[in-house]
Structures are given as structure tokens and as C-alpha cells.
Design a protein around this motif. Structure first.
Motif, PDB file in Angstrom:
ATOM      1  N   PRO A  85       0.830  -1.210   0.000  1.00  0.00           N
ATOM      2  CA  PRO A  85       0.000   0.000   0.000  1.00  0.00           C
ATOM      3  C   PRO A  85       0.861   1.255   0.000  1.00  0.00           C
ATOM      4  CG  PRO A  85      -0.708  -1.558   1.699  1.00  0.00           C
ATOM      5  CD  PRO A  85       0.609  -2.047   1.188  1.00  0.00           C
ATOM      6  N   LYS A  86       0.398   2.285  -0.689  1.00  0.00           N
ATOM      7  CA  LYS A  86       1.101   3.570  -0.710  1.00  0.00           C
ATOM      8  C   LYS A  86       0.748   4.388   0.527  1.00  0.00           C
ATOM      9  CE  LYS A  86       1.905   4.652  -5.595  1.00  0.00           C
ATOM     10  NZ  LYS A  86       1.521   5.550  -6.721  1.00  0.00           N
ATOM     11  N   ASN A  87       1.723   5.131   0.992  1.00  0.00           N
ATOM     12  CA  ASN A  87       1.493   6.115   2.060  1.00  0.00           C
ATOM     13  C   ASN A  87       0.879   5.494   3.312  1.00  0.00           C
ATOM     14  OD1 ASN A  87       2.377   8.165   0.244  1.00  0.00           O
ATOM     15  ND2 ASN A  87       0.318   8.191  -0.660  1.00  0.00           N
ATOM     16  N   LYS A  88       1.234   4.237   3.589  1.00  0.00           N
ATOM     17  CA  LYS A  88       0.754   3.574   4.794  1.00  0.00           C
ATOM     18  C   LYS A  88       1.914   2.887   5.496  1.00  0.00           C
ATOM     19  CE  LYS A  88      -4.080   2.708   3.597  1.00  0.00           C
ATOM     20  NZ  LYS A  88      -5.175   1.704   3.588  1.00  0.00           N
ATOM     21  N   LYS A  89       1.796   2.795   6.803  1.00  0.00           N
ATOM     22  CA  LYS A  89       2.790   2.094   7.595  1.00  0.00           C
ATOM     23  C   LYS A  89       2.090   1.085   8.493  1.00  0.00           C
ATOM     24  CE  LYS A  89       6.099   5.946   7.734  1.00  0.00           C
ATOM     25  NZ  LYS A  89       6.882   6.865   8.606  1.00  0.00           N
ATOM     26  N   ASP A  90       2.849   0.128   8.962  1.00  0.00           N
ATOM     27  CA  ASP A  90       2.354  -0.814   9.960  1.00  0.00           C
ATOM     28  C   ASP A  90       1.184  -1.661   9.463  1.00  0.00           C
ATOM     29  OD1 ASP A  90       2.787  -1.875  12.504  1.00  0.00           O
ATOM     30  OD2 ASP A  90       1.109  -0.753  13.339  1.00  0.00           O
ATOM     31  N   PHE A  91       1.173  -1.968   8.174  1.00  0.00           N
ATOM     32  CA  PHE A  91       0.091  -2.770   7.597  1.00  0.00           C
ATOM     33  C   PHE A  91       0.450  -4.259   7.649  1.00  0.00           C
ATOM     34  CE2 PHE A  91       2.836  -0.854   4.369  1.00  0.00           C
ATOM     35  CZ  PHE A  91       3.440  -1.981   3.832  1.00  0.00           C
ATOM     36  N   PRO A  92      -0.547  -5.140   7.652  1.00  0.00           N
ATOM     37  CA  PRO A  92      -0.254  -6.575   7.554  1.00  0.00           C
ATOM     38  C   PRO A  92       0.216  -6.945   6.152  1.00  0.00           C
ATOM     39  CG  PRO A  92      -2.616  -6.214   7.523  1.00  0.00           C
ATOM     40  CD  PRO A  92      -1.992  -4.883   7.786  1.00  0.00           C
ATOM     41  N   THR A  93       1.027  -7.982   6.056  1.00  0.00           N
ATOM     42  CA  THR A  93       1.534  -8.473   4.765  1.00  0.00           C
ATOM     43  C   THR A  93       1.382  -9.987   4.718  1.00  0.00           C
ATOM     44  OG1 THR A  93       3.153  -6.668   4.668  1.00  0.00           O
ATOM     45  CG2 THR A  93       3.534  -8.555   3.225  1.00  0.00           C
ATOM     46  N   VAL A  94       0.981 -10.504   3.556  1.00  0.00           N
ATOM     47  CA  VAL A  94       0.761 -11.941   3.406  1.00  0.00           C
ATOM     48  C   VAL A  94       1.597 -12.507   2.268  1.00  0.00           C
ATOM     49  CG1 VAL A  94      -1.597 -11.796   4.290  1.00  0.00           C
ATOM     50  CG2 VAL A  94      -1.198 -11.661   1.812  1.00  0.00           C
ATOM     51  N   ILE A  95       1.887 -13.793   2.381  1.00  0.00           N
ATOM     52  CA  ILE A  95       2.468 -14.559   1.282  1.00  0.00           C
ATOM     53  C   ILE A  95       1.365 -15.444   0.723  1.00  0.00           C
ATOM     54  CG2 ILE A  95       4.159 -16.298   0.593  1.00  0.00           C
ATOM     55  CD1 ILE A  95       5.919 -15.397   2.903  1.00  0.00           C
TER      56      ILE A  95
END
Length: 476
Positions: A162-172
């Protein structure tokens, strides 16, 4: 699980320049005998300047316009390599209207002559794939490479953030069985790209990766001995890569596994503390041999038998296919099958096999052994795998969804098995759900038998929304 015995071919066909090669332009048709049935295959050859290209059709499987790879024509010898199915075609052209050669897939070999024909029109040629992502993309796209800890495999994938976002979840994203590219391309659907696009727009990072031997991912060592355990190690290499990046929160890493991937995700989550949550899409909740036997009964037994005949037919199919559980030697499996078949015939000497089976005799079973010859280690591991063992150790949040029209991983029994295991684990945050009218690929289907290629939808929006909302709800 997807059926590895089904022939799905891909890549680009290039021919060396010879003066008479222009006569090869057009369509060339042959047929293979598979489980007693004839499977027509068609190569469509064309040339632009000095470059030759081809598409490949398997009309009976609703597969059209598939590209092919690493093909050469030297004098009258045509060689087509098909790495996606570990296959090839080698033949000699007579200079006019026929090519005589051998088709090979793994250890399965069969003579196949190609003759000039009229190109078959793709019945779905006018169908759209409206969900295939189109630019501009309002998120970060990065093509990445990384290695496993042994350095024996280099992985190629696409990371969307995501642009301009921090601390987001990430998946494989973890693919199902068979060799697939990072987009999960099948019948022009880009299933995993569609998922990644939706999730990233919603604020979730996604890493999708080419399977071993496909795209930018190398095959590694001992390809014939690879099992789901090796693929679980591959997922852990992806987790290590994501943890190494300073733009990703290592405490919010999750896995989304489809089909076999839904078996691998709990394997990793049960042992790797870096996994914060998992989503299982048509994941298995019952032993592998139960799923396999169900698929094989559909492949071998005639539909609409009465209960008594179906029981008799099932007894043979189950016992024949059980031999894959006990050996990885093709010759040993065939010998065991011969003994099983002889015993069954002795017990049912008055039965007309043609009444019970789509193809009678032992030949279809031996053909199946040949088709899986290069993947017998993988198949044995899958058949003997008990999902309960790992699922009952998973404490992190779990979402498990299946489609009610899935005929490969049946929804009711597998969702029930998953829930039973998670209760055993004492898991306090899980959700299981069966979504009506969705098939194994999570397309909205008219009925369970509708072919994937005939459906315009790549992945049901209601399923995408469910996955996205569930992941984001974990971090509110």
C-alpha cells in the motif's frame, strides 16, 4: 487439489530458420490415449519474419491459446519442450502434411502423429476476464528475488505494498498443487494477481511467488523428490525475506494458502513463530488419501450407478490407488496393482467392468502411474498427510473458507475437519465458512461441473471481501 495428470501446457515456440519451414504454418492435430480415452491435442504454428511462434490447444479440457516453449526445428526434426508439465514432443516432419513423433510427460511416453487440420475455435474466445488488474496501479509494485537459506533455490516474485501507509499486515500467497506462475494463471484467469490487487488496495501487502521451475524461480536440487515439506520450507524463505525489509512489520506477517497451499500454511504456522495469522482457501481438513480417493472415483467410475455397483467399483479404485501410499517406485506400484486387480477380478468374476468404469481393465491405473512417475514422492507425501496433526497445533487466528461447488476438495468434510482440529488446538480466534455456489477456484459457478475456463469471473468478490475484512479486523 488440482489434478497433475491433466495436461495444461505453456511457453513460446521458436523455430530455427530453414527455407522450407513456411509449410509448417497452420494447425497440427494429434491424439493421446489417456486412461483408455482419446485426448486430442493441437499445435497452431505461425511465423513473423524469421521468428516462429505457436499456441497449444487441448479442446477436451477447454484449454485454448496456451503458449509453448523451447522448440526447435532442425532439418526435419521438431523438438518441443514443455517444462510446465515436465513434458516434450519430438517428431520428424515429412516435409508436407504429417509429423510422426513421441509425446512424453514424466515417464509416460506415447506415440503421437500430427496431421494438418483446421484450427479449432476457442468457445470462450469472446469471454472477458474483467477482474484482471489494469493500470494505473495506486500501490507500490516491486519485482523481487531472494534465496532459501541453503542457497539452492532463487525465488522470483512480485511484492505489492500500500502507498502512504505504515504498519500494515503483509501476506504470502501459497499456490495449489502443480507448477504455477506468481499470478496463478489458468485459462487466462490471473487468480493470485486478482487477490493481490484487491488486498493491496485495501491496505494489505502481498508477496506472490513463482513456483519452482517456473518464471524467475529456479527448480533446485532433486526435483523428483520434492514434497509439500520442501514447499513449506520455501514459504519460510519468503517469511525470512519479508522480515529483512524495513518497510514491512515483522509482527504482522500472514499466509494465504489455496488448495495444497491450504495444507502448507498450517505446516508453517505450527512451527514458525513469525506467522501471525493464516487464511485457508479450499484447504484440506481430512487425510490426503481421502481427498485423492474421491477425485479418482470421479475420474474412473461411471456416473449414476446404483449403490451396490458404486460400492463394488469404489472398492477397486480405492485399493488400486492406495498403492501410491506405500512406494515411490513406479515398477513396484504397478506390480502391487496387478495383484490387487487380480484379486478383485477373482471376487467379481461375473461383473461387467464396462458397466462400472469409464475405462475397463488395469491399463488406466498403470497410465496414471506413468503420468505421476516424476512426482511419486510428492504424491506419497500428500496421500499420507494428516492435516489434523498440524492444524491441532495452530494457535494464531485462522480463516478457512471453501466453496459449496468445489468437487476437488469437498467443502463439508474438509471444513468440518479443520474446525475439529482448531478446537483441539484450543484456538480462540478462528472462523470457518462455506460460501454457496463457489468452485475450487472460488469462481461463482452455475453448477459444480461448470468448467473454469467458461466462467468470466476469476475470483468471487464476496470471497475477496471476506478475506480482506477478516485480515484487517485482526488489527483494529
Amino acid at each position: 487439489m488440482t489434478n497433475k495428470g491433466i495436461i495444461l501446457l505453456a511457453a513460446s515456440l521458436l523455430f530455427s530458420k530453414i527455407n522450407t519451414a513456411q509449410d509448417l504454418t497452420g494447425s497440427w492435430k494429434g491424439s493421446l490415449s489417456i486412461n483408455g480415452n482419446s485426448l486430442p491435442l493441437i499445435f497452431n504454428l505461425s511465423r513473423t519474419g524469421t521468428e516462429w511462434t505457436s499456441t497449444f490447444d487441448s479442446p477436451a479440457q477447454n484449454a485454448f491459446g496456451i503458449s509453448t516453449s523451447s522448440t526447435t526445428l532442425m532439418n526435419d526434426s521438431l523438438v518441443i519442450q514443455i517444462p510446465l508439465i515436465n513434458g516434450s514432443y519430438r517428431g520428424k516432419w515429412n516435409g508436407t502434411d504429417s509429423i510422426n513423433g513421441i509425446f512424453q510427460q514424466g515417464n509416460f511416453k506415447a506415440a503421437m502423429a500430427l496431421g494438418k487440420t483446421i484450427q479449432v475455435k476457442d468457445p470462450k474466445a469472446n469471454l472477458l476476464r474483467p477482474q484482471t488488474p489494469q493500470p494505473p496501479f495506486d500501490y507500490i509494485i516491486e519485482n523481487v528475488t531472494y534465496n532459501n537459506k541453503e542457497g539452492s533455490v532463487q525465488f522470483g516474485g512480485t511484492l505489492t505494498l500500500p502507498k502512504n501507509k505504515k504498519d500494515f499486515p503483509t501476506v504470502i500467497l501459497i499456490s495449489g498443487s502443480g507448477s504455477q506462475d506468481r499470478d496463478g494463471t489458468i485459462f487466462d484467469h490471473k487468480i493470485y494477481w486478482v487477490i493481490a490487487d484487491y488486498l493491496t488496495k485495501a491496505g494489505i501487502g502481498v508477496l506472490r511467488v513463482d513456483d519452482r521451475g517456473i518464471g524467475k524461480t529456479s527448480l533446485g536440487l532433486s526435483a523428483n523428490k520434492l514434497t509439500s515439506e520442501d514447499f513449506a520450507n520455501d514459504v519460510e524463505a519468503g517469511l525470512s525475506y519479508l522480515k529483512s525489509r524495513n518497510d514491512i512489520n515483522p509482527a504482522k506477517l500472514g499466509l494465504i494458502g489455496h488448495s495444497e497451499g491450504g495444507m502448507i500454511a498450517p505446516m508453517v504456522a505450527a512451527r514458525n513463530k513469525n506467522v501471525a495469522f493464516i487464511t485457508l482457501l479450499a484447504g484440506p481438513g481430512v487425510p490426503g488419501y481421502e481427498i485423492w480417493n474421491g477425485q479418482m472415483r470421479r475420474n474412473f467410475i461411471k456416473p449414476n450407478l446404483n449403490a451396490e455397483d458404486y460400492t463394488i467399483a469404489s472398492d477397486l479404485v480405492n485399493k488400486m490407488n492406495a498403492q501410491f501410499r506405500f512406494s515411490t517406485s513406479a515398477d513396484t506400484i504397478k506390480k502391487k496393482m496387478e495383484a490387487v486387480y487380480a484379486d478383485w477380478k477373482l471376487s467379481h468374476s461375473t461383473i461387467d467392468e464396462n458397466k462400472l468404469f469409464l475405462a475397463a481393465g488395469i491399463h488406466p491405473y498403470k497410465t496414471l502411474v506413468n503420468q505421476f512417475a516424476s512426482g511419486l514422492a510428492w504424491l506419497q507425501y500428500f496421500l499420507n498427510y494428516e492435516p489434523f496433526e498440524n492444524l491441532s497445533k495452530v494457535k494464531v487466528p485462522v480463516l478457512a473458507i471453501n466453496g459449496s461447488y468445489d468437487i476437488q476438495v469437498l467443502a463439508d468434510e474438509n471444513i468440518s475437519g479443520i474446525e475439529k482440529a482448531l478446537k483441539k488446538a484450543g484456538n480462540k480466534k478462528y472462523e470457518v465458512k462455506i460460501i454457496p455456489s463457489l468452485n475450487h477456484l472460488f469462481q461463482t459457478a452455475q453448477n459444480p461441473e461448470q468448467s473454469y475456463g467458461s466462467i468470466e469471473e476469476s475470483f468471487a468478490p464476496m470471497a475477496l471481501e471476506k478475506i480482506s475484512n477478516w485480515i484487517l479486523s485482526l488489527y483494529k
